[in-house]
Scaffold this motif. Structure first.
Motif, PDB file in Angstrom:
ATOM      1  N   GLY A 129      -5.230  -3.482  -4.022  1.00 14.89           N
ATOM      2  CA  GLY A 129      -3.524  -3.326  -3.599  1.00 14.89           C
ATOM      3  C   GLY A 129      -3.826  -1.342  -3.663  1.00 14.89           C
ATOM      4  O   GLY A 129      -2.645  -0.724  -3.486  1.00 14.89           O
ATOM      5  N   GLN A 130      -4.280  -1.109  -4.656  1.00 14.51           N
ATOM      6  CA  GLN A 130      -3.926   0.033  -5.421  1.00 14.51           C
ATOM      7  C   GLN A 130      -4.277   0.938  -5.134  1.00 14.51           C
ATOM      8  O   GLN A 130      -4.023   2.218  -4.855  1.00 14.51           O
ATOM      9  N   VAL A 131      -5.484   1.218  -4.585  1.00 19.94           N
ATOM     10  CA  VAL A 131      -5.588   1.786  -3.152  1.00 19.94           C
ATOM     11  C   VAL A 131      -5.038   2.018  -2.247  1.00 19.94           C
ATOM     12  O   VAL A 131      -4.709   3.006  -1.437  1.00 19.94           O
ATOM     13  N   ILE A 132      -4.580   0.740  -1.724  1.00 20.84           N
ATOM     14  CA  ILE A 132      -3.408   1.007  -0.543  1.00 20.84           C
ATOM     15  C   ILE A 132      -2.453   2.352  -0.986  1.00 20.84           C
ATOM     16  O   ILE A 132      -2.049   2.625  -0.504  1.00 20.84           O
ATOM     17  N   ILE A 133      -2.017   1.180  -2.007  1.00 19.91           N
ATOM     18  CA  ILE A 133      -0.306   2.157  -2.396  1.00 19.91           C
ATOM     19  C   ILE A 133      -0.674   3.665  -3.202  1.00 19.91           C
ATOM     20  O   ILE A 133       0.124   4.654  -3.067  1.00 19.91           O
ATOM     21  N   GLY A 134      -1.865   4.200  -3.641  1.00 25.78           N
ATOM     22  CA  GLY A 134      -2.138   4.679  -4.031  1.00 25.78           C
ATOM     23  C   GLY A 134      -2.745   6.106  -2.787  1.00 25.78           C
ATOM     24  O   GLY A 134      -2.207   7.030  -2.819  1.00 25.78           O
ATOM     25  N   ALA A 135      -2.763   5.697  -1.406  1.00 19.94           N
ATOM     26  CA  ALA A 135      -3.283   6.520  -0.775  1.00 19.94           C
ATOM     27  C   ALA A 135      -1.963   7.044   0.315  1.00 19.94           C
ATOM     28  O   ALA A 135      -2.032   7.931   0.636  1.00 19.94           O
ATOM     29  N   LEU A 136      -1.403   5.360   0.114  1.00 24.19           N
ATOM     30  CA  LEU A 136       0.128   6.014   0.738  1.00 24.19           C
ATOM     31  C   LEU A 136       0.844   7.049   0.296  1.00 24.19           C
ATOM     32  O   LEU A 136       1.295   8.005   0.769  1.00 24.19           O
TER      33      LEU A 136
END
Lengths: 352, 516
Positions: free
Chosen positions: A88-95
């Motif tokens: 989830g942190q990967v996804i939000i960071g990338a966003l």
């Protein structure tokens, strides 16, 4: 540095290396049982991972984000936290990185690149800090909250690339980020490019090592992870350090997502993390939470995955790689169980 | 040697039981004789080896030497299953119940009755009701454990033991968790069990209970039996003597104290223990600079909660803690430390040390962000190592290797690391809890001398110890704690160990004067 560290490292290295060796042997036996030649399979695996320039580049590009998610999970472990939410942190960071990335077109690269990276790390850090806060001040276990936050992140990602942050054309992807925010490639062979993001991952190993070994923050985080009672006795705030450790862990995962945006895709594809967050758990376990160990473990996992296609062509199912990986984790984990049991026994004897 | 002796009149005989733990002789050739159908007390201070002895009877640990006879027959008890087979049951100090399950489910746990593939509780329910009626152990088989008061949970434990057919019941400090009312009810139950032929071994350190309910007493001290008497032929005073030992074995050379201003004041303090029961009940005390105030008492009378409240590790319900004329009741542990409060904690492995940290890391715990050791971001590893090398030399920590992990040191050397660290911070007040627990004589002497020299430098010391000798040889004033309250204040040179022993058993100082 000190002898104590050498001693632990040696024991750790032995456990990891033995686990890898045994898992390769067990997988070889499985291959023999299904009538395949393990030597041929391993030769193909090796060739697939290192045999050509394309293979090596591919391998390094797969290694790069795995180092970061491995460091993320490993850092959490150091503080006694099990961050299952790296995905989830990967996804939000990338966003967040991609969003900032689309707005910095007018800036020179020396401004836009740091801005984008900071955005990605802040995104991951904040996302993880939610779980950190819940743990520190509400007693909610981070395993549960980070898993739930993974789903929230996936839904957010799918929503934005199909709505507010969608590029024209109806495909679920964001607009491209500014050229000035993209990391340059070192070299390209056909469709495979080696991006400079690999240096970000290598630098992260050094930085995390430094935080853990050399800083006051590292001291406090480790103290809380090893013995929260003694930490509290020593005036260390458990709540603050749980949040901080989660945030640092999340920042590393967010950075993993960021590197994919700025170094591989040049835009945001929604929940692009795939399984790299969960792979971080595997890698942290094999690397035994040591930054250098994590770097090597990421390279190992990436190598057997990269090589697995070639192995498939040689007639051995690709899934064999999953078996190898599973056995390594099992052995590393059970070794820990054995070590923990030994410690407990000794402690009980003293306490009685 | 014992071949021709007939033990058949005894339910339990333990002969020459010896048990050694690393660094401690927990039981030293202990003999225990318990007649059939009697209530036999084993009394002694904390760490006297009572529980260790009973754990060997119940097969939780194996003796290094010695023999056990049950009803006159020698038995080798390897594990609790052997003990249950020999009809021995044990009710532990900490209950072994599953909170979410009902009474009947807890009682059958481990030997669940089944009919075909189904769980058949009705028979068990009936048996439990029969047992309840027979021994006056009223309890509803379908209540959920977590909804029951502690006294009722204890009944469940007793029924569980009876359900498994026990004829010999061992109760480890059963009254420690009970209210006086519940204690009386428990005594009724024990009398009823006895009248129906059960043998009961009762571990306690409360002498009035011994007088109230037992027939005979074995007194233990430092792993040895120091007395075996009939209850009808003894007095609490005599028992207290045997329990704490008449002479002070370890004398510490010290001059009289020169106390200064009051540095710590505790006023009407109320603190709860983990289960929400009040452990410190309106306690007040003061400590002045340059004196050692000793708190004597049997473990579990609120000492832990008191020290944790003073050092900021536990919330205070009401009352005040004043340190250096400032109300610190709600200050963080860090703030108290910065103000000059040192703490040698009761449990050195839980609070005092991080076992997996090297010694030089442990030396800076609590001061790791001090400018001496950190520039704000990075630790000054070189300075820390230098500081640690000096301390290791000064306090003779062995082996003198600062890279060793905390867990690789012996208990005495771990304690030296903690004491060295706390002194190095230059405190003005030191809260010292159980400073010599489990240490050998040499280490004890060293710690004692260190405490005295701290006192002479003007540091105020609050010393909490279960070792009466230690309290007597170090303190300038002695306060005795019982059930979270101070029973009285005495000066060591003007009192006797018996008097303090009686206060430890719940007698108020005024009452003692009236008796005398």
């Amino acid at each position: 540095m000190g002898n104590w560290k050498k001693y632990i490292l040696n024991e750790k290295i032995i456990i990891s290396l033995l686990s890898i060796l045994i898992s390769l042997l067990v997988a070889a036996i499985v291959m023999l049982m299904i009538g395949k030649n393990p030597l041929v399979a391993y030769a193909a695996l090796f060739y697939g991972a290192f045999g050509t320039k394309e293979a090596i580049i591919d391998n390094l590009m797969k290694t790069s984000p795995l180092i970061l998610t491995g460091l993320a999970v490993g850092f959490g472990f150091r503080a006694g936290l099990f961050n299952i939410g790296a995905n989830g942190q990967v996804i939000i960071g990338a966003l967040l990185a991609a969003y900032v990335g689309t707005m910095v077109a007018s800036y020179p690269f020396y401004l836009s690149i740091p801005l984008v990276m900071v955005a990605g790390m802040v995104g991951g850090a904040l996302w993880a800090a939610i779980a950190g806060w819940l743990k520190a001040y509400r007693g909610a276990h981070e395993v549960i909250t980070t898993i739930m936050l993974n789903y929230v992140a996936i839904f957010i990602a799918n929503y934005v690339v199909n709505g507010p942050f969608q590029a024209p054309g109806g495909v679920p992807k964001s607009p491209a980020i500014a050229y000035s925010a993209q990391f340059p490639n070192i070299m390209s062979i056909g469709a495979t490019s080696l991006s400079t993001i690999i240096f970000v991952s290598l630098a992260a190993i050094v930085v995390v090592y430094g935080i853990i070994q050399k800083t006051t923050i590292g001291y406090e985080v480790k103290a809380v992870g090893f013995n929260p009672y003694a930490a509290e006795y020593g005036g260390i705030s458990i709540g603050k350090n749980v949040m901080l450790a989660m945030a640092i862990s999340g920042a590393l995962a967010g950075l993993a997502g960021t590197t994919q945006v700025v170094g591989v895709y040049g835009r945001y594809f929604g929940a692009l993390g795939g399984t790299m967050g969960f792979d971080g758990i595997t890698i942290a376990l094999i690397g035994q939470n040591d930054p250098i160990g994590i770097g090597l473990a990421a390279f190992l996992i990436s190598s057997i995955r990269t090589g697995s296609n070639q192995m498939q062509i040689a007639g051995v199912p690709k899934d064999m790689v999953t078996i190898i990986q599973g056995i390594i984790i099992f052995l590393v984990a059970t070794n820990r169980i054995i070590k923990t049991l030994k410690l407990r026994k000794r402690k009980e004897a003293v306490e009685l | 040697m014992d071949k021709n002796v007939d033990y058949s009149e005894y339910a339990v005989v333990m002969r020459g039981i010896t048990k050694r733990f690393p660094g401690v002789l927990a039981n030293d050739r202990v003999d225990l004789f318990v007649k059939k159908s009697e209530i036999h007390a084993i009394v002694g201070e904390n760490g006297a080896g009572k529980t260790t002895l009973m754990n060997q009877l119940y097969g939780l640990i194996r003796p290094d030497d010695g023999k056990i006879y049950i009803n006159g027959v020698e038995k080798i008890i390897k594990d609790p299953n052997d003990a249950i087979a020999a009809k021995i049951g044990m009710v532990h100090q900490h209950f072994m119940l599953v909170d979410r399950l009902s009474v009947v489910e807890n009682i059958v746990l481990g030997q669940e009755p089944v009919r075909g593939p189904f769980f058949a509780l009705n028979r068990a329910r009936k048996e439990i009701k029969d047992l309840s009626r027979k021994f006056g152990l009223t309890v509803d088989p379908d209540s959920i454990i977590e909804d029951m008061p502690v006294g009722m949970q204890q009944r469940v434990e007793i029924i569980k033991v009876l359900y498994r057919g026990a004829e010999i019941l061992v109760l480890d400090e059963p009254t420690a968790v009970l209210t006086p009312q519940e204690t009386n009810e428990l005594f009724e139950i024990l009398r009823s069990l006895k009248s129906q032929g059960k043998t009961i071994i009762f571990i306690t350190h409360k002498l009035n209970e011994v007088m109230a309910i037992t027939e005979s007493v074995t007194v233990m001290r430092l792993g040895r039996v120091t007395g075996v008497v009939k209850t009808s032929q003894t007095s609490p005073r005599e028992l207290a003597n045997m329990m704490v030992g008449r002479e002070v074995l370890l004398t510490v050379e010290k001059n009289s104290a020169h106390p200064g201003d009051e540095i710590l004041q505790v006023k009407d303090l109320i603190v709860k223990e983990n289960r929400g029961i009040k452990a410190v009940k309106g306690l007040s005390l003061t400590v002045r600079s340059g004196e050692i105030v000793g708190i004597a008492g049997v473990a579990g009378n609120g000492q832990t909660e008191l020290t944790e409240a003073i050092t900021g590790l536990r919330k205070v319900e009401s009352g005040k803690i004043i340190f250096k004329k400032e109300d610190i009741t709600n200050f963080s542990p860090k703030k108290r430390r910065e103000m000059g409060m040192g703490h040698i904690p009761e449990d050195r492995l839980k609070h005092g040390l991080i076992k997996t940290f090297p010694i030089y890391y442990n030396f800076i715990l609590g001061e790791h962000d001090d400018p001496k050791f950190s520039d704000g971001v990075f630790l000054k590893i070189k300075d820390i190592r230098k500081f640690s090398e000096d301390l290791v030399k000064k306090f003779d920590v062995r082996p003198p290797k600062i890279d060793l992990l905390g867990m690789n040191l012996s208990g005495g050397n771990q304690q030296k690391v903690i004491v060295a660290r706390e002194i190095a911070f230059d405190p003005v007040l030191m809260i010292v809890s159980q400073p010599t627990r489990g240490l050998d004589v040499g280490a004890i002497e060293f710690i004692h001398k260190t405490l005295i020299s701290m006192r002479d430098k003007g540091i105020g010391i609050l010393l909490i110890s279960m070792e009466l000798e230690e309290i007597f040889s170090l303190s300038d004033r002695i306060l005795t704690i019982y059930e979270g309250q101070i029973m009285g204040e005495v000066r060591p040179e003007k009192t006797t160990t018996e008097a303090v022993g009686l206060m430890m058993a719940g007698h108020k100082l005024e009452d003692l004067h009236q008796e005398a």
